[in-house]
Write a protein that holds these residues in place. Structure first.
Motif, mmCIF file in Angstrom:
data_model
loop_
_atom_site.group_PDB
_atom_site.id
_atom_site.type_symbol
_atom_site.label_atom_id
_atom_site.label_comp_id
_atom_site.label_asym_id
_atom_site.label_seq_id
_atom_site.Cartn_x
_atom_site.Cartn_y
_atom_site.Cartn_z
ATOM 1 N N SER A 107 1.043 -1.306 0.023
ATOM 2 C CA SER A 107 -0.302 0.255 -0.138
ATOM 3 C C SER A 107 0.734 1.270 0.465
ATOM 4 O O SER A 107 0.254 2.248 -0.687
ATOM 5 C CB SER A 107 -0.986 -0.203 1.097
ATOM 6 N N ILE A 113 1.649 5.404 -3.468
ATOM 7 C CA ILE A 113 1.205 6.147 -2.854
ATOM 8 C C ILE A 113 2.297 7.045 -4.176
ATOM 9 O O ILE A 113 3.261 6.934 -4.119
ATOM 10 C CB ILE A 113 1.238 6.830 -2.199
ATOM 11 N N VAL A 132 -0.451 5.089 5.663
ATOM 12 C CA VAL A 132 -1.462 4.968 4.611
ATOM 13 C C VAL A 132 -2.261 5.821 4.752
ATOM 14 O O VAL A 132 -3.409 6.445 4.432
ATOM 15 C CB VAL A 132 -1.477 3.770 4.188
ATOM 16 N N CYS A 133 -3.606 5.004 6.369
ATOM 17 C CA CYS A 133 -4.812 5.164 6.536
ATOM 18 C C CYS A 133 -5.296 6.974 6.517
ATOM 19 O O CYS A 133 -6.005 7.478 6.602
ATOM 20 C CB CYS A 133 -5.423 4.769 7.663
ATOM 21 N N TYR A 190 -3.594 9.308 5.449
ATOM 22 C CA TYR A 190 -3.044 9.935 3.847
ATOM 23 C C TYR A 190 -4.866 9.428 2.984
ATOM 24 O O TYR A 190 -5.197 10.536 2.224
ATOM 25 C CB TYR A 190 -2.098 9.169 3.017
ATOM 26 N N TYR A 191 -5.264 8.163 3.612
ATOM 27 C CA TYR A 191 -6.512 7.724 2.236
ATOM 28 C C TYR A 191 -8.216 8.205 3.262
ATOM 29 O O TYR A 191 -8.697 8.884 2.657
ATOM 30 C CB TYR A 191 -6.472 6.471 1.835
ATOM 31 N N PHE A 192 -7.264 8.967 4.362
ATOM 32 C CA PHE A 192 -9.068 9.106 4.814
ATOM 33 C C PHE A 192 -8.509 10.122 6.610
ATOM 34 O O PHE A 192 -9.748 9.885 7.392
ATOM 35 C CB PHE A 192 -9.589 7.863 5.740
ATOM 36 N N VAL A 248 -8.204 0.624 0.577
ATOM 37 C CA VAL A 248 -7.694 1.426 0.311
ATOM 38 C C VAL A 248 -6.688 1.273 -1.026
ATOM 39 O O VAL A 248 -6.134 1.768 -2.297
ATOM 40 C CB VAL A 248 -5.572 1.726 1.366
ATOM 41 N N HIS A 249 -7.008 -0.295 -1.545
ATOM 42 C CA HIS A 249 -6.465 -1.211 -2.507
ATOM 43 C C HIS A 249 -7.611 -0.235 -3.483
ATOM 44 O O HIS A 249 -6.911 -0.075 -4.653
ATOM 45 C CB HIS A 249 -6.630 -2.832 -2.496
ATOM 46 N N ILE A 306 -9.412 2.101 -3.876
ATOM 47 C CA ILE A 306 -9.351 3.672 -3.882
ATOM 48 C C ILE A 306 -7.900 4.212 -4.464
ATOM 49 O O ILE A 306 -8.431 4.963 -5.767
ATOM 50 C CB ILE A 306 -8.856 4.753 -2.857
ATOM 51 N N SER A 307 -7.292 3.367 -4.539
ATOM 52 C CA SER A 307 -5.786 3.826 -4.702
ATOM 53 C C SER A 307 -5.891 3.291 -6.728
ATOM 54 O O SER A 307 -5.888 4.199 -7.589
ATOM 55 C CB SER A 307 -4.276 1.798 -4.648
ATOM 56 N N ARG A 356 -7.795 5.556 -8.485
ATOM 57 C CA ARG A 356 -7.200 6.863 -9.183
ATOM 58 C C ARG A 356 -6.184 7.065 -10.036
ATOM 59 O O ARG A 356 -6.077 7.567 -10.471
ATOM 60 C CB ARG A 356 -6.501 7.237 -7.663
#
Length: 559
Positions: A164, A168, A181-182, A184-186, A523-524, A526-527, A530
């Motif tokens: 993960s 990014i 990472v969490c 960054y996304y949330f 996370v997977h 959303i990545s 994008r």
């Protein structure tokens, strides 16, 4: 002063300084600027809370230069004398801790075999004692299928966590952990959620440790007392006869209750009867032993540093290896006792498929859980290109270990005369306190847990206190209150509900919901979205994983 008189804007000097410092591990000065971290946030194995005054001044200068222009303008980058030396540079984590940047010497990295066994040793915990009970709850055949299937799912989710940070773009994530990472996304929600569910796994493990330490201390004391007084006991009428005695401690009672031996005890040299009621009164598994442990462990939890206890982590490997030897020996001596009843139960056997299987999935979620520290473990792997292979091999070894212990204990449990339903959440409870090999196992595990328990408490304290107060040791009073809450939870569970199987399955299902199923899947997806690479099969599969995690948690309340 002499350094301050030098020109600030010297691109040649700046680029030379960047290249000179390029050996610093995981810190690229061309990509980002170093920064100073307040001393209260610095965490080490043996923390030393000091940051030089010079580093603090340099930090102020960096903030000044950063206001002059954007980071993309290399002409106004901080000059060489503003950049702190390598020993003053720390990487800050959003959970309130900072770690020193170490040198990038490849020789300090571990080969694959060391990395694999580090993962195996980290994952091996108290859950191994509950695997036979979990297989019994699910049924022998279904239990094996679930163990393999859950191991594969946990491996995949761990793989998603591991890759993960690399997904990014345009951000240096070389020192990120999964909570970063969490975040960054949330945002803050992801940061705090990952912290809370990490605490659930840690505190749940500490509660299980307290229950097990009470159990092991009780049985070890019982063994020593009986041996010293030449006492032999008839443990239970539901036990087998012969040299390899196996017992059914709670054949028709509530496992949560205290069952201290109160049967007739005879001296080995004659027929004299001893009244041991006074010993039972002061040496009770649930009424007194959990309180005795407070005297030993509460002061250890309040120590500022837990570095001393980190030296005993090798005991975990010794304990697991000894457990495997113990299980093998018992299975050889007892033989296999299997009779397949696919859907209907019999007097001595359980069906191969049972509706209580979610209890096993909850236990396995914690048994295979390493997702909150896998990135850190893999950073020390010498050959990063082999990370996925080494992770898969480690999970294979862990799964085979669980399968070996669970299958052998279940198959060797003597039915008849005992019932397979007598297999306890801690399978060592199915052996009497007079068993010498089991006594050695309990003593090993007791000493290991006494040394690991303060380490777990230290991790809880660093994350909770660092996040709330900005310091991992704000005051003795703050630390004492936190430790009293943690110890109180362990004492209450050891007294009123000493069922480690249920404690493990609930804590595993709760922390697994967020850190195994929900956050990695989101996370997977959303990545990929994008990147424009999200397809409906992937979205469907990862949505199914989220629903699976939710169902795993909800099912625990109906078992």
């Amino acid at each position: 002063m002499e350094d301050d008189s030098r020109p600030l804007l010297s691109s040649e000097q700046t680029m030379e300084s960047y290249s000179h410092r390029g050996s610093t591990d995981s810190l690229d000065f061309k990509a980002k600027r170093p920064f100073h971290v307040e001393p209260r946030n610095i965490v080490d194995i043996d923390p030393q809370e000091r940051v030089s005054a010079e580093a603090a001044i340099l930090n102020s200068r960096i903030h000044y230069y950063s206001k002059l222009t954007g980071s993309s303008d290399r002409q106004l980058s901080p000059p060489d004398h503003v950049i702190p030396p390598a020993e003053e540079i720390y990487i800050y984590s959003p959970l309130g801790t900072a770690f020193k940047v170490t040198g990038g010497d490849p020789s300090s990295k571990n080969p694959s075999i060391i990395t694999i066994f580090a993962i195996w040793n980290t994952m091996m915990g108290t859950s191994i004692l509950s695997i036979p009970w979990g297989i019994k709850q699910a049924g022998f055949t279904l239990g094996i299928i679930i163990l393999v299937f859950t191991g594969l799912l946990m491996l995949y989710c761990c793989y998603v966590v591991l890759k993960s940070p690399k997904a990014i773009p345009y951000v240096d994530t070389s020192d990120w952990e999964f909570p970063d990472v969490c975040k960054y996304y949330f945002g803050k929600f992801g940061q705090w959620s990952s912290l809370v569910f990490s605490m659930v796994s840690l505190i749940g493990a500490m509660v299980v440790y307290w229950v097990l330490m009470s159990n092991f201390l009780y049985n070890s004391g019982q063994f020593i007392y009986n041996y010293a007084h030449n006492i032999s006991t008839s443990d239970s009428e539901f036990g087998t006869n012969g040299t390899e005695k196996v017992i059914c401690p709670y054949p028709s009672t509530n496992p949560g209750e205290n069952h201290t031996l109160s049967t007739l005890v005879l001296a080995s040299g004659g027929n004299e009867t001893f009244d041991v009621s006074s010993f039972e009164k002061w040496w009770s598994k649930t009424n007194t032993i959990p309180l005795y442990l407070i005297v030993l462990l509460l002061p250890l939890l309040c120590l500022r540093s837990a570095s001393f206890f980190a030296r005993f982590t090798f005991l975990g490997t010794i304990s697991v290896v000894y457990l495997i030897v113990l299980v093998t020996t018992k299975a050889v001596r007892l033989g296999f006792h299997l009779d397949f009843h696919w859907f209907d139960s019999s007097q001595f056997y359980v069906p191969e498929f049972r509706l209580l299987f979610p209890q096993l999935t909850g236990v396995l979620t914690l048994a295979f859980f390493i997702h909150n520290c896998i990135i850190t473990l893999m950073k020390n792997n010498r050959h990063q290109e082999n990370n996925v292979r080494d992770l898969s091999v480690a999970y294979l070894l862990v799964g085979l270990t669980y399968l070996y212990v669970g299958v052998l204990i279940f198959a060797a449990f003597p039915s008849p005369p005992l019932y397979k339903d007598c297999i306890e959440p801690n399978f060592l409870d199915n052996f009497p306190s007079s068993d010498v090999m089991v006594f050695v196992a309990r003593t090993f595990l007791l000493f290991q847990m006494v040394t690991v328990y303060p380490l777990l408490g230290y991790l809880v304290r660093v994350q909770v206190m660092g996040q709330i107060f900005g310091s991992h040791y704000p005051s003795f009073f703050h630390v004492l209150v936190l430790n009293i809450v943690i110890v109180g939870a362990g004492v209450l569970m050891a007294k009123f509900y000493p069922n480690i199987g249920s404690i493990i399955r609930f804590s595993g299902a709760m922390c697994g919901l967020a850190l195994v199923f929900v956050f990695p899947s989101l996370v997977h997806m959303i990545s990929l979205r994008r990147q424009g690479a999200l397809r409906w099969p992937s979205a469907l599969f990862h949505s199914f994983l989220i629903l699976l995690g939710m169902a795993n948690l909800l099912a625990q309340f109906f078992m």
